[in-house]
Design a protein around this motif. Structure first.
Motif: not given
Length: 135
Positions: A27, A31, A36, A83-85, A88-89, A92
């Motif tokens: 990841l 990122t 992404g 990278l998918t949402p 990313r979540q 983060e």
């Protein structure tokens, strides 16, 4: 030290976020890219993983919705890891606590002089590894 530190970081990251250190490494690479996405072979090189290890790991991450695979329009044999949402979540949310853990277990134990010495040692070792790089 390396084994113990890695094991502790892995356990803490897993407990805090459900991510493994390998998930986190993938990841981070994604990122770090503006879009992404990265070619699979380039990702394997960046992580210094065998392509088969990466393929298996990416498949597991896909099943969890953290990444997706996209075919490369320019190269029928190539593919991108994207990278998918949800991925990313996940990073983060995980990153701040992971950074705290690294700081608490490692850097908070060192003086500025220790960090300087560690940096010098790392530079020498990495230079030697680069000099003896395998094709």
């Amino acid at each position: 030290m390396n084994s113990q530190l890695t094991a502790r970081l892995h356990r803490q990251l897993q407990a805090d976020s459900g991510l493994s250190l390998a998930d986190f490494d993938v990841l981070v690479q994604l990122t770090g890219r503006p879009d992404g996405r990265v070619r699979v072979l380039e990702l394997a090189r960046a992580l210094q993983w065998e392509k088969s290890r990466l393929s298996h790991h990416i498949a597991r991450m896909q099943r969890r919705g953290l990444v997706a695979r996209e075919d490369c329009p320019d190269d029928a044999r190539g593919a991108y890891t994207v990278l998918t949402p949800l991925g990313r979540q996940a990073i983060e949310q995980a990153a701040p606590r992971h950074v705290e853990t690294v700081r608490a277990l490692f850097f908070d134990q060192l003086t500025a002089e220790h960090v300087d010495a560690l940096q010098a040692i790392a530079h020498r070792v990495l230079s030697r590894l680069e000099d003896n790089a395998q094709p």
